[in-house]
Design a protein around this motif. Structure first.
Motif, mmCIF file in Angstrom:
data_model
loop_
_atom_site.group_PDB
_atom_site.id
_atom_site.type_symbol
_atom_site.label_atom_id
_atom_site.label_comp_id
_atom_site.label_asym_id
_atom_site.label_seq_id
_atom_site.Cartn_x
_atom_site.Cartn_y
_atom_site.Cartn_z
ATOM 1 N N LEU A 5 -0.916 -5.724 48.296
ATOM 2 C CA LEU A 5 -0.700 -5.294 46.516
ATOM 3 C C LEU A 5 -0.073 -3.921 46.389
ATOM 4 O O LEU A 5 0.375 -3.853 45.479
ATOM 5 N N ALA A 6 -0.450 -2.957 47.195
ATOM 6 C CA ALA A 6 0.101 -1.635 47.003
ATOM 7 C C ALA A 6 1.645 -1.761 47.354
ATOM 8 O O ALA A 6 2.349 -1.082 46.587
ATOM 9 N N TRP A 7 2.070 -2.760 48.259
ATOM 10 C CA TRP A 7 3.602 -2.951 48.397
ATOM 11 C C TRP A 7 3.973 -3.653 47.401
ATOM 12 O O TRP A 7 5.232 -3.288 46.670
ATOM 13 N N PHE A 8 3.638 -4.709 46.813
ATOM 14 C CA PHE A 8 3.886 -5.409 45.692
ATOM 15 C C PHE A 8 4.188 -4.462 44.390
ATOM 16 O O PHE A 8 5.008 -4.803 43.696
ATOM 17 N N TRP A 9 3.331 -3.859 44.134
ATOM 18 C CA TRP A 9 3.129 -3.007 42.763
ATOM 19 C C TRP A 9 3.632 -1.553 43.051
ATOM 20 O O TRP A 9 3.375 -0.647 42.407
ATOM 21 N N ASN A 10 4.771 -1.599 43.829
ATOM 22 C CA ASN A 10 5.215 -0.310 44.254
ATOM 23 C C ASN A 10 5.944 0.577 43.147
ATOM 24 O O ASN A 10 6.707 -0.404 42.338
ATOM 25 N N GLU A 11 5.489 1.670 42.703
ATOM 26 C CA GLU A 11 6.053 2.030 41.280
ATOM 27 C C GLU A 11 7.673 2.323 41.396
ATOM 28 O O GLU A 11 8.220 2.146 40.354
ATOM 29 N N ARG A 12 8.007 2.655 42.489
ATOM 30 C CA ARG A 12 9.492 2.843 42.691
ATOM 31 C C ARG A 12 10.315 1.419 42.455
ATOM 32 O O ARG A 12 11.522 1.511 42.065
ATOM 33 N N PHE A 13 9.559 0.372 42.586
ATOM 34 C CA PHE A 13 10.167 -0.844 42.360
ATOM 35 C C PHE A 13 10.297 -1.149 40.884
ATOM 36 O O PHE A 13 11.077 -1.659 40.241
ATOM 37 N N TRP A 14 8.902 -1.013 40.364
ATOM 38 C CA TRP A 14 8.665 -1.529 38.818
ATOM 39 C C TRP A 14 9.134 -0.471 37.988
ATOM 40 O O TRP A 14 9.689 -0.860 36.618
ATOM 41 N N LEU A 15 9.040 0.562 37.999
ATOM 42 C CA LEU A 15 9.227 1.784 36.988
ATOM 43 C C LEU A 15 10.562 2.538 37.155
ATOM 44 O O LEU A 15 10.932 2.652 38.345
ATOM 45 N N ILE A 219 9.413 -13.649 31.340
ATOM 46 C CA ILE A 219 8.299 -12.891 30.541
ATOM 47 C C ILE A 219 7.572 -12.184 31.328
ATOM 48 O O ILE A 219 7.065 -11.235 30.633
ATOM 49 N N THR A 220 6.969 -12.582 32.543
ATOM 50 C CA THR A 220 6.094 -11.516 33.406
ATOM 51 C C THR A 220 6.761 -10.247 33.585
ATOM 52 O O THR A 220 6.026 -9.378 33.426
ATOM 53 N N PHE A 221 8.047 -10.303 33.904
ATOM 54 C CA PHE A 221 8.719 -9.233 34.399
ATOM 55 C C PHE A 221 8.991 -8.089 33.441
ATOM 56 O O PHE A 221 8.573 -7.058 33.320
ATOM 57 N N SER A 222 9.467 -8.685 32.098
ATOM 58 C CA SER A 222 9.528 -7.809 31.066
ATOM 59 C C SER A 222 8.127 -7.392 30.530
ATOM 60 O O SER A 222 8.159 -6.262 29.676
ATOM 61 N N TYR A 223 7.198 -7.914 30.687
ATOM 62 C CA TYR A 223 5.950 -7.406 30.007
ATOM 63 C C TYR A 223 5.228 -6.368 30.907
ATOM 64 O O TYR A 223 4.770 -5.430 30.558
ATOM 65 N N VAL A 224 5.385 -6.662 32.503
ATOM 66 C CA VAL A 224 4.596 -5.945 33.525
ATOM 67 C C VAL A 224 5.479 -4.462 33.305
ATOM 68 O O VAL A 224 4.629 -3.339 33.478
ATOM 69 N N ASN A 225 6.757 -4.551 33.202
ATOM 70 C CA ASN A 225 7.459 -3.046 33.160
ATOM 71 C C ASN A 225 7.685 -2.673 31.960
ATOM 72 O O ASN A 225 8.691 -1.699 31.703
ATOM 73 N N ASN A 226 7.105 -3.099 30.800
ATOM 74 C CA ASN A 226 7.338 -2.781 29.328
ATOM 75 C C ASN A 226 8.680 -2.848 28.915
ATOM 76 O O ASN A 226 9.208 -2.129 27.883
ATOM 77 N N MET A 227 9.119 -4.097 29.317
ATOM 78 C CA MET A 227 10.567 -4.260 28.532
ATOM 79 C C MET A 227 10.278 -5.337 27.569
ATOM 80 O O MET A 227 11.323 -6.048 27.203
ATOM 81 N N ALA A 228 9.294 -5.102 26.729
ATOM 82 C CA ALA A 228 8.936 -6.098 25.927
ATOM 83 C C ALA A 228 9.545 -6.282 24.608
ATOM 84 O O ALA A 228 9.814 -7.072 23.938
ATOM 85 N N ARG A 229 10.148 -4.983 24.265
ATOM 86 C CA ARG A 229 11.028 -5.000 22.996
ATOM 87 C C ARG A 229 12.176 -6.067 23.252
ATOM 88 O O ARG A 229 12.479 -6.958 22.268
ATOM 89 N N VAL A 230 12.984 -5.805 23.981
ATOM 90 C CA VAL A 230 14.121 -6.920 24.431
ATOM 91 C C VAL A 230 13.578 -8.210 24.436
ATOM 92 O O VAL A 230 14.291 -9.228 24.196
ATOM 93 N N GLY A 231 12.436 -8.269 25.226
ATOM 94 C CA GLY A 231 12.098 -9.506 25.763
ATOM 95 C C GLY A 231 11.725 -10.384 24.316
ATOM 96 O O GLY A 231 12.025 -11.761 24.399
ATOM 97 N N THR A 232 11.198 -9.859 23.164
ATOM 98 C CA THR A 232 10.856 -10.592 22.049
ATOM 99 C C THR A 232 12.305 -11.169 21.536
ATOM 100 O O THR A 232 12.340 -11.995 20.775
ATOM 101 N N LEU A 233 13.325 -10.390 21.671
ATOM 102 C CA LEU A 233 14.679 -10.869 21.139
ATOM 103 C C LEU A 233 15.178 -11.972 21.959
ATOM 104 O O LEU A 233 15.613 -13.080 21.167
ATOM 105 N N VAL A 234 14.931 -12.109 23.332
ATOM 106 C CA VAL A 234 15.303 -12.971 24.053
ATOM 107 C C VAL A 234 14.321 -14.255 23.553
ATOM 108 O O VAL A 234 15.126 -15.510 23.473
ATOM 109 N N ILE A 235 13.273 -14.303 23.403
ATOM 110 C CA ILE A 235 12.295 -15.399 23.260
ATOM 111 C C ILE A 235 12.490 -15.789 22.033
ATOM 112 O O ILE A 235 12.925 -17.128 21.799
#
Length: 389
Positions: A5-15, A219-235
């Motif tokens: 879990l620590a490897w998967f949620w590595n901040e240097r990957f997501w943020l 949808i999952t990617f853009s929500y988790v790393n808070n790219m939700a604004r551009v995600g709403t445009l795509v949807i």
């Protein structure tokens, strides 16, 4: 497990650089997207599937019967114990050698046996009534969620100025509208992913399965790393054409040929202009260049954009199929056949015949047609305005 879990949620990957998960914890002043929010989509996906069953039975079916759409399925194969045993126990698509053996055993010609297997396979396909109910459900959902998205985006600052999607990123608070929009869309596509195994089996099954996986990942990617604004445009952009696609299917099943043709033209124009024009110019320009300039790249940024580019490739493939249907429509005077048709035609059968058999069939039956490799939607496939059996 903790290490994984620590490897998967590595901040240097997501943020982005110098941002941590602790910076995006909810506070009294602001709420940010949390990965655990997405768990809610799983029970909601089941709920949406149950709502669909109720809708199709008590709303869509009466509408279909009111339009005189019959529940009759494809022509049934005549009973034959030997062929039935082969069909159920050995293969549904006998090869040339097996066909010749069955021909000698039954004293039937190969063409008759091929026709029997085609009718037997079609016998397991849903009726026009069932297909109408599926399309009416999809049309109702897409119309609702697209209307919601348009009304919501009209109130935002990033609808026309996409640079607003990246200012102050990732410290953009999550609103209830965005949260609702995301969870409902994710739940719907999860329900589509699961129900794809119970719905009409199309030729583009794998393409649509890939499409649903890419959509859910985006949808999952853009929500988790808070790219939700551009995600709403795509949807919202993608939902626009889907409404017309399902409307064209319903007109087709109701045998409203002229209405189907008109809606199909509208669908083709909206689909190609939005997904090959607006999408790369408006969305990809923002995610690739504006975000690079304002925020800068980071690992999950690359993954997000690769998924968006993969979606563009799917759009190009489906646009090709739509144009092909449109060209046939111009030559024949109407939209005549969906490359994803779920019911096999005689021309489909002949593709599996040996060359001499094809020649014989064309000489005796005069059958012709084009069988395609497949198109899109369910969610995104070009509808046929005439699903010929």
């Amino acid at each position: 497990m903790a290490g994984i879990l620590a490897w998967f949620w590595n901040e240097r990957f997501w943020l982005p650089h110098n941002v941590t998960w602790a910076d995006l914890k909810n506070t009294d002043e602001a709420t940010f997207p949390q990965a655990e929010d997405l768990y809610l989509a799983f029970p909601l996906a089941l709920g949406i599937f149950m709502i669909r069953l109720v809708f199709e039975r008590f709303i869509a079916k009466p509408c279909a019967l009111g339009l005189k759409i019959q529940a009759n399925g494809p022509q049934k194969a005549q009973p034959n114990a030997i062929l039935e045993k082969v069909f159920t126990s050995i293969t549904k698509h006998p090869d040339e050698k097996r066909l010749e053996g069955l021909s000698k055993q039954l004293d039937w010609d190969v063409r008759t046996i091929q026709r029997w297997f085609r009718h037997r396979r079609n016998q397991e396909k849903p009726s026009t009534l069932t297909r109408f109910c599926e399309s009416m459900w999809a049309f109702t959902f897409y119309l609702y969620i697209f209307t919601y998205g348009v009304r919501f985006l009209k109130k935002t600052s990033w609808q026309w100025n996409t640079r607003e999607c990246w200012y102050n990123y990732p410290y953009q608070p999550l609103t209830m509208d965005i949260h609702y929009y995301y969870i409902v869309e994710l739940s719907f596509y999860l329900s589509l992913l699961f129900s794809q195994f119970t719905d009409i089996r199309r030729k583009d099954f794998l393409i649509m399965f890939l499409h649903h996986l890419v959509t859910i990942s985006l949808i999952t990617f853009s929500y988790v790393n808070n790219m939700a604004r551009v995600g709403t445009l795509v949807i919202c952009l993608h939902d626009a054409a889907d409404v017309l696609m399902e409307a064209a299917k319903m007109a087709n099943y109701a045998k409203c040929q002229r209405l189907c043709n008109v809606i199909f033209v509208m669908f083709a124009l909206v689909f190609i202009s939005s997904r090959l024009g607006v999408y790369p110019i408006w969305i990809l320009n923002s995610t690739l260049f504006e975000s690079w300039e304002i925020v800068g790249p980071f690992p999950s940024w690359w993954v997000f954009n690769v998924l968006l580019l993969l979606l563009l490739l799917l759009h190009s493939f489906w646009s090709y199929l739509i144009v092909r249907i449109a060209c046939r429509a111009v030559s024949r005077g109407k939209v005549s056949k969906d490359d994803r048709s779920d019911i096999e035609s005689s021309s489909d059968e002949e593709e599996g015949s040996p060359p001499t058999q094809k020649l014989h069939n064309s000489a005796t039956n005069g059958t012709s047609g084009t069988s395609g490799a497949n198109g899109t939607n369910g969610y995104l496939s070009g509808p046929s305005c005439r699903d010929e059996h």
